[in-house]
Design a protein around this motif. Structure first.
Motif, PDB file in Angstrom:
ATOM      1  N   SER A  94      -6.724  41.821  31.365  1.00 34.91           N
ATOM      2  CA  SER A  94      -7.682  42.925  31.491  1.00 34.91           C
ATOM      3  C   SER A  94      -7.428  43.724  32.764  1.00 34.91           C
ATOM      4  O   SER A  94      -7.491  44.961  32.758  1.00 34.91           O
ATOM      5  CB  SER A  94      -9.114  42.378  31.484  1.00 34.91           C
ATOM      6  N   ALA A  95      -7.113  43.021  33.857  1.00 33.11           N
ATOM      7  CA  ALA A  95      -6.850  43.705  35.127  1.00 33.11           C
ATOM      8  C   ALA A  95      -5.539  44.494  35.070  1.00 33.11           C
ATOM      9  O   ALA A  95      -5.444  45.596  35.608  1.00 33.11           O
ATOM     10  CB  ALA A  95      -6.809  42.691  36.263  1.00 33.11           C
ATOM     11  N   ILE A  96      -4.526  43.959  34.409  1.00 34.45           N
ATOM     12  CA  ILE A  96      -3.246  44.659  34.285  1.00 34.45           C
ATOM     13  C   ILE A  96      -3.389  45.884  33.405  1.00 34.45           C
ATOM     14  O   ILE A  96      -2.805  46.945  33.685  1.00 34.45           O
ATOM     15  CB  ILE A  96      -2.162  43.714  33.729  1.00 34.45           C
ATOM     16  N   MET A  97      -4.168  45.760  32.342  1.00 31.38           N
ATOM     17  CA  MET A  97      -4.327  46.865  31.399  1.00 31.38           C
ATOM     18  C   MET A  97      -4.870  48.133  32.058  1.00 31.38           C
ATOM     19  O   MET A  97      -4.561  49.244  31.626  1.00 31.38           O
ATOM     20  CB  MET A  97      -5.252  46.447  30.247  1.00 31.38           C
ATOM     21  N   VAL A  98      -5.652  47.963  33.095  1.00 30.13           N
ATOM     22  CA  VAL A  98      -6.194  49.116  33.811  1.00 30.13           C
ATOM     23  C   VAL A  98      -5.067  49.983  34.352  1.00 30.13           C
ATOM     24  O   VAL A  98      -5.192  51.211  34.441  1.00 30.13           O
ATOM     25  CB  VAL A  98      -7.108  48.643  34.964  1.00 30.13           C
ATOM     26  N   HIS A  99      -3.922  49.363  34.664  1.00 35.24           N
ATOM     27  CA  HIS A  99      -2.806  50.064  35.290  1.00 35.24           C
ATOM     28  C   HIS A  99      -1.705  50.424  34.289  1.00 35.24           C
ATOM     29  O   HIS A  99      -0.686  50.993  34.695  1.00 35.24           O
ATOM     30  CB  HIS A  99      -2.212  49.194  36.402  1.00 35.24           C
ATOM     31  N   LEU A 100      -1.890  50.112  33.022  1.00 37.09           N
ATOM     32  CA  LEU A 100      -0.867  50.411  32.014  1.00 37.09           C
ATOM     33  C   LEU A 100      -0.709  51.915  31.853  1.00 37.09           C
ATOM     34  O   LEU A 100      -1.683  52.644  31.691  1.00 37.09           O
ATOM     35  CB  LEU A 100      -1.250  49.785  30.674  1.00 37.09           C
ATOM     36  N   ARG A 101       0.533  52.388  31.900  1.00 35.06           N
ATOM     37  CA  ARG A 101       0.817  53.812  31.814  1.00 35.06           C
ATOM     38  C   ARG A 101       1.142  54.224  30.380  1.00 35.06           C
ATOM     39  O   ARG A 101       1.427  53.384  29.517  1.00 35.06           O
ATOM     40  CB  ARG A 101       2.002  54.156  32.729  1.00 35.06           C
ATOM     41  N   GLU A 102       1.150  55.516  30.154  1.00 35.73           N
ATOM     42  CA  GLU A 102       1.524  56.031  28.837  1.00 35.73           C
ATOM     43  C   GLU A 102       2.932  55.562  28.467  1.00 35.73           C
ATOM     44  O   GLU A 102       3.860  55.618  29.281  1.00 35.73           O
ATOM     45  CB  GLU A 102       1.515  57.564  28.830  1.00 35.73           C
ATOM     46  N   GLY A 103       3.076  55.082  27.240  1.00 37.48           N
ATOM     47  CA  GLY A 103       4.383  54.689  26.741  1.00 37.48           C
ATOM     48  C   GLY A 103       4.992  53.475  27.419  1.00 37.48           C
ATOM     49  O   GLY A 103       6.201  53.253  27.340  1.00 37.48           O
ATOM     50  N   GLU A 104       4.166  52.665  28.057  1.00 43.43           N
ATOM     51  CA  GLU A 104       4.687  51.550  28.858  1.00 43.43           C
ATOM     52  C   GLU A 104       4.579  50.220  28.133  1.00 43.43           C
ATOM     53  O   GLU A 104       3.695  50.001  27.294  1.00 43.43           O
ATOM     54  CB  GLU A 104       3.931  51.454  30.186  1.00 43.43           C
ATOM     55  N   ILE A 105       5.492  49.325  28.475  1.00 44.97           N
ATOM     56  CA  ILE A 105       5.415  47.914  28.088  1.00 44.97           C
ATOM     57  C   ILE A 105       5.512  47.085  29.362  1.00 44.97           C
ATOM     58  O   ILE A 105       6.382  47.332  30.208  1.00 44.97           O
ATOM     59  CB  ILE A 105       6.554  47.522  27.120  1.00 44.97           C
ATOM     60  N   ILE A 106       4.621  46.123  29.496  1.00 49.58           N
ATOM     61  CA  ILE A 106       4.660  45.188  30.623  1.00 49.58           C
ATOM     62  C   ILE A 106       4.857  43.791  30.048  1.00 49.58           C
ATOM     63  O   ILE A 106       3.998  43.274  29.328  1.00 49.58           O
ATOM     64  CB  ILE A 106       3.375  45.243  31.465  1.00 49.58           C
ATOM     65  N   SER A 107       5.994  43.192  30.362  1.00 49.48           N
ATOM     66  CA  SER A 107       6.309  41.851  29.873  1.00 49.48           C
ATOM     67  C   SER A 107       5.728  40.800  30.815  1.00 49.48           C
ATOM     68  O   SER A 107       5.933  40.863  32.033  1.00 49.48           O
ATOM     69  CB  SER A 107       7.829  41.670  29.778  1.00 49.48           C
ATOM     70  N   LEU A 108       5.037  39.846  30.241  1.00 47.19           N
ATOM     71  CA  LEU A 108       4.458  38.760  31.043  1.00 47.19           C
ATOM     72  C   LEU A 108       5.359  37.532  31.063  1.00 47.19           C
ATOM     73  O   LEU A 108       5.003  36.499  31.616  1.00 47.19           O
ATOM     74  CB  LEU A 108       3.071  38.399  30.507  1.00 47.19           C
ATOM     75  N   HIS A 109       6.536  37.662  30.430  1.00 44.84           N
ATOM     76  CA  HIS A 109       7.502  36.558  30.397  1.00 44.84           C
ATOM     77  C   HIS A 109       8.898  37.160  30.277  1.00 44.84           C
ATOM     78  O   HIS A 109       9.296  37.605  29.201  1.00 44.84           O
ATOM     79  CB  HIS A 109       7.220  35.634  29.207  1.00 44.84           C
ATOM     80  N   SER A 110       9.639  37.195  31.366  1.00 43.29           N
ATOM     81  CA  SER A 110      10.995  37.752  31.347  1.00 43.29           C
ATOM     82  C   SER A 110      11.937  36.920  32.208  1.00 43.29           C
ATOM     83  O   SER A 110      12.287  37.301  33.324  1.00 43.29           O
ATOM     84  CB  SER A 110      10.997  39.213  31.812  1.00 43.29           C
ATOM     85  N   PRO A 111      12.362  35.764  31.691  1.00 42.90           N
ATOM     86  CA  PRO A 111      13.337  34.951  32.422  1.00 42.90           C
ATOM     87  C   PRO A 111      14.722  35.576  32.326  1.00 42.90           C
ATOM     88  O   PRO A 111      15.014  36.329  31.397  1.00 42.90           O
ATOM     89  CB  PRO A 111      13.292  33.611  31.676  1.00 42.90           C
ATOM     90  N   ASN A 112      15.587  35.272  33.275  1.00 40.55           N
ATOM     91  CA  ASN A 112      16.932  35.833  33.273  1.00 40.55           C
ATOM     92  C   ASN A 112      17.984  34.748  33.486  1.00 40.55           C
ATOM     93  O   ASN A 112      17.817  33.870  34.336  1.00 40.55           O
ATOM     94  CB  ASN A 112      17.080  36.901  34.365  1.00 40.55           C
ATOM     95  N   LEU A 113      19.052  34.827  32.720  1.00 42.79           N
ATOM     96  CA  LEU A 113      20.141  33.862  32.844  1.00 42.79           C
ATOM     97  C   LEU A 113      20.909  34.064  34.149  1.00 42.79           C
ATOM     98  O   LEU A 113      21.445  33.117  34.716  1.00 42.79           O
ATOM     99  CB  LEU A 113      21.097  34.007  31.661  1.00 42.79           C
ATOM    100  N   GLN A 114      20.975  35.308  34.620  1.00 43.74           N
ATOM    101  CA  GLN A 114      21.663  35.640  35.860  1.00 43.74           C
ATOM    102  C   GLN A 114      20.701  36.380  36.787  1.00 43.74           C
ATOM    103  O   GLN A 114      19.656  36.853  36.351  1.00 43.74           O
ATOM    104  CB  GLN A 114      22.888  36.505  35.566  1.00 43.74           C
ATOM    105  N   GLN A 115      21.074  36.482  38.046  1.00 42.48           N
ATOM    106  CA  GLN A 115      20.221  37.177  39.000  1.00 42.48           C
ATOM    107  C   GLN A 115      20.118  38.659  38.656  1.00 42.48           C
ATOM    108  O   GLN A 115      21.114  39.306  38.336  1.00 42.48           O
ATOM    109  CB  GLN A 115      20.750  36.996  40.420  1.00 42.48           C
ATOM    110  N   ARG A 116      18.893  39.190  38.718  1.00 42.42           N
ATOM    111  CA  ARG A 116      18.619  40.588  38.418  1.00 42.42           C
ATOM    112  C   ARG A 116      17.771  41.194  39.531  1.00 42.42           C
ATOM    113  O   ARG A 116      16.862  40.543  40.050  1.00 42.42           O
ATOM    114  CB  ARG A 116      17.864  40.710  37.092  1.00 42.42           C
ATOM    115  N   GLN A 117      18.041  42.444  39.870  1.00 41.20           N
ATOM    116  CA  GLN A 117      17.292  43.103  40.925  1.00 41.20           C
ATOM    117  C   GLN A 117      15.971  43.660  40.402  1.00 41.20           C
ATOM    118  O   GLN A 117      15.902  44.219  39.310  1.00 41.20           O
ATOM    119  CB  GLN A 117      18.120  44.234  41.530  1.00 41.20           C
ATOM    120  N   VAL A 118      14.942  43.472  41.220  1.00 39.86           N
ATOM    121  CA  VAL A 118      13.586  43.924  40.905  1.00 39.86           C
ATOM    122  C   VAL A 118      13.068  44.712  42.101  1.00 39.86           C
ATOM    123  O   VAL A 118      13.213  44.283  43.250  1.00 39.86           O
ATOM    124  CB  VAL A 118      12.672  42.720  40.607  1.00 39.86           C
ATOM    125  N   SER A 119      12.479  45.876  41.832  1.00 41.39           N
ATOM    126  CA  SER A 119      12.020  46.749  42.911  1.00 41.39           C
ATOM    127  C   SER A 119      10.667  46.300  43.452  1.00 41.39           C
ATOM    128  O   SER A 119       9.739  46.018  42.685  1.00 41.39           O
ATOM    129  CB  SER A 119      11.908  48.187  42.412  1.00 41.39           C
TER     130      SER A 119
END
Length: 259
Positions: free
Chosen positions: A97-122
């Protein structure tokens, strides 16, 4: 909260698990949207969907498309889609509910995104929700799973149109970005939603004999428990592969192909 669940009674152990888990994990009323790929293929022209995909991959994609259809037809502004092997945290409802307040138009927010290799996140524009944090990855390929995500209706509409005849895997977020189906992408790090240790129903084992052998092995009680624990351990290790940087991500600025 509008909650759509990719689950089908034919996969009995997974279906039983998610039904019982949701009763204790959320107050939302789930809408089940699961489709069995083999059943769908029997009722349509096989060339309607990508011919290199397994029935499991097609069924998974169609299940998510089914969720998008219900979101669009119900004129739901923001929704949550969850798969049948998700493990939701105790604070799932309040967090979403708290995250949904910040959801933008046309957006997807993944609550589970593991990575096999290191990935950069801003770290720019990072969102803090209680004990959880939401980030814009530097690349769309960092968004790796459709286990549980929050989606805006405009993204659902575009994905519904794009994948009714399955062209993309349900979790092909890199393609969704390149094709302009989403305007923004974000992920939780660490993961908010975990994954249970079920064997995949997608069919990643390749040939039919290998898939049959995998199913038989998973029916042996001690092997089933061992493999479940091993899968959970390996999946948890992938949660540590985000490298935080200070650059602004294009996924925050917005997709140039989104119209």
């Amino acid at each position: 909260m509008d909650l759509y669940v990719v689950a089908h009674p034919k996969f009995s152990s997974r279906y039983k698990y998610i039904c019982e888990h949701l009763q204790s994990a959320t107050k939302a009323t789930p809408r089940f949207v699961g489709i069995v790929g083999a059943d769908a293929l029997r009722s349509c022209d096989h060339h309607q969907h990508r011919t290199d995909l397994t029935p499991g991959q097609i069924g998974c994609a169609l299940s998510h498309v089914n969720a998008y259809r219900e979101i669009v037809n119900g004129q739901v502004e923001k929704a949550v889609v969850v798969e049948d092997d998700a493990v939701l945290p105790p604070d799932f409802d309040s967090t979403v509910s708290a995250i949904m307040v910040h959801l933008r138009e046309g957006e997807i927010i993944s609550l589970h995104s593991p990575n096999l290799q290191q990935r950069q996140v801003s770290q720019h524009g990072a969102l803090s929700i209680g004990r959880h944090r939401i980030f814009f990855p530097m690349e769309a390929a960092t968004v790796r799973s459709a286990l549980c995500y929050i989606i805006h209706k405009e993204a659902a509409l575009r994905l519904l149109k794009a994948n009714q005849n399955v062209k993309y895997l349900a979790d092909d977020f890199s393609a969704f970005w390149e094709e302009g189906f989403v305007k923004h992408l974000r992920i939780a790090s660490p993961q908010i939603v975990k994954v249970a240790g079920f064997e995949s129903t997608i069919g990643y084992h390749g040939s039919a004999p290998r898939r049959i052998i995998a199913r038989l092995v998973n029916k042996i009680p001690f092997m089933s428990r061992y493999l479940e624990g091993r899968r959970m351990h390996m999946r948890l290790l992938r949660d540590n592969n985000h490298v935080f940087v200070d650059q602004i991500s294009q996924l925050e600025i917005g997709n140039k192909n989104y119209e």
